[in-house]
Motif scaffolding. Structure first.
Motif, PDB file in Angstrom:
ATOM      1  N   ALA A  76     105.186 103.310 -86.056  1.00 47.89           N
ATOM      2  CA  ALA A  76     105.153 101.937 -85.723  1.00 47.89           C
ATOM      3  C   ALA A  76     104.755 101.601 -84.155  1.00 47.89           C
ATOM      4  N   CYS A  77     105.312 102.556 -83.493  1.00 44.50           N
ATOM      5  CA  CYS A  77     104.944 102.380 -81.946  1.00 44.50           C
ATOM      6  C   CYS A  77     103.540 103.155 -81.620  1.00 44.50           C
ATOM      7  N   LEU A  78     103.080 103.961 -82.239  1.00 42.97           N
ATOM      8  CA  LEU A  78     101.974 104.414 -81.916  1.00 42.97           C
ATOM      9  C   LEU A  78     100.726 103.373 -82.660  1.00 42.97           C
ATOM     10  N   THR A  79     101.089 102.822 -83.691  1.00 43.42           N
ATOM     11  CA  THR A  79     100.232 101.726 -84.236  1.00 43.42           C
ATOM     12  C   THR A  79     100.018 100.533 -83.304  1.00 43.42           C
ATOM     13  N   LEU A  80     101.146 100.218 -82.837  1.00 50.41           N
ATOM     14  CA  LEU A  80     101.121  98.926 -81.772  1.00 50.41           C
ATOM     15  C   LEU A  80     100.483  99.494 -80.651  1.00 50.41           C
ATOM     16  N   SER A 114      97.887 101.686 -80.021  1.00 47.04           N
ATOM     17  CA  SER A 114      96.547 101.526 -80.407  1.00 47.04           C
ATOM     18  C   SER A 114      96.050 100.247 -80.593  1.00 47.04           C
ATOM     19  N   ALA A 115      96.556  99.304 -81.163  1.00 50.41           N
ATOM     20  CA  ALA A 115      96.328  97.860 -81.532  1.00 50.41           C
ATOM     21  C   ALA A 115      96.110  97.359 -79.977  1.00 50.41           C
ATOM     22  N   CYS A 116      96.938  97.458 -79.175  1.00 50.58           N
ATOM     23  CA  CYS A 116      96.675  96.902 -77.810  1.00 50.58           C
ATOM     24  C   CYS A 116      95.358  97.258 -77.158  1.00 50.58           C
ATOM     25  N   ASN A 117      95.172  98.491 -77.341  1.00 48.76           N
ATOM     26  CA  ASN A 117      94.144  99.144 -76.542  1.00 48.76           C
ATOM     27  C   ASN A 117      92.644  98.387 -77.348  1.00 48.76           C
ATOM     28  N   THR A 118      92.535  98.221 -78.850  1.00 52.38           N
ATOM     29  CA  THR A 118      91.642  97.738 -79.334  1.00 52.38           C
ATOM     30  C   THR A 118      91.400  96.322 -78.906  1.00 52.38           C
ATOM     31  N   VAL A 119      92.582  95.282 -78.845  1.00 50.88           N
ATOM     32  CA  VAL A 119      92.137  94.124 -78.573  1.00 50.88           C
ATOM     33  C   VAL A 119      91.795  94.090 -77.194  1.00 50.88           C
ATOM     34  N   GLN A 120      92.210  94.797 -76.240  1.00 57.70           N
ATOM     35  CA  GLN A 120      91.591  94.927 -74.680  1.00 57.70           C
ATOM     36  C   GLN A 120      90.268  95.372 -74.679  1.00 57.70           C
ATOM     37  N   GLY A 121      89.763  96.236 -75.690  1.00 63.07           N
ATOM     38  CA  GLY A 121      88.356  96.560 -75.561  1.00 63.07           C
ATOM     39  C   GLY A 121      87.640  95.497 -76.117  1.00 63.07           C
ATOM     40  N   ALA A 122      88.061  94.774 -77.293  1.00 64.02           N
ATOM     41  CA  ALA A 122      87.273  93.405 -77.782  1.00 64.02           C
ATOM     42  C   ALA A 122      87.221  92.522 -76.641  1.00 64.02           C
ATOM     43  N   GLY A 123      88.467  92.352 -75.821  1.00 68.61           N
ATOM     44  CA  GLY A 123      88.192  91.388 -75.051  1.00 68.61           C
ATOM     45  C   GLY A 123      87.102  91.699 -73.715  1.00 68.61           C
ATOM     46  N   LYS A 124      87.199  92.636 -73.416  1.00 68.85           N
ATOM     47  CA  LYS A 124      86.158  93.399 -72.388  1.00 68.85           C
ATOM     48  C   LYS A 124      84.738  93.066 -73.022  1.00 68.85           C
TER      49      LYS A 124
END
Length: 45
Positions: free
Chosen positions: A11-15, A17-27
């Motif tokens: 669960a921690c790993l999933t959360l 990796s999701a933060c990195n994905t959202v941050q990249g999409a925002g950029k």
């Protein structure tokens, strides 16, 4: 106990990796907006 620890780790790993994905999409969205703004300013001239 090992099963619970494994599920919590997953669960921690999933959360994380999701933060990195959202941050990249925002950029990416921000860069796209900057390009649109530049094109609009060029069209004004």
């Amino acid at each position: 106990m090992k099963r619970i620890l494994a599920l919590l780790s997953l669960a921690c790993l999933t959360l994380l990796s999701a933060c990195n994905t959202v941050q990249g999409a925002g950029k990416d969205i921000e860069r796209g907006g900057e390009k649109l703004q530049g094109a609009a300013e060029d069209a004004k001239k």
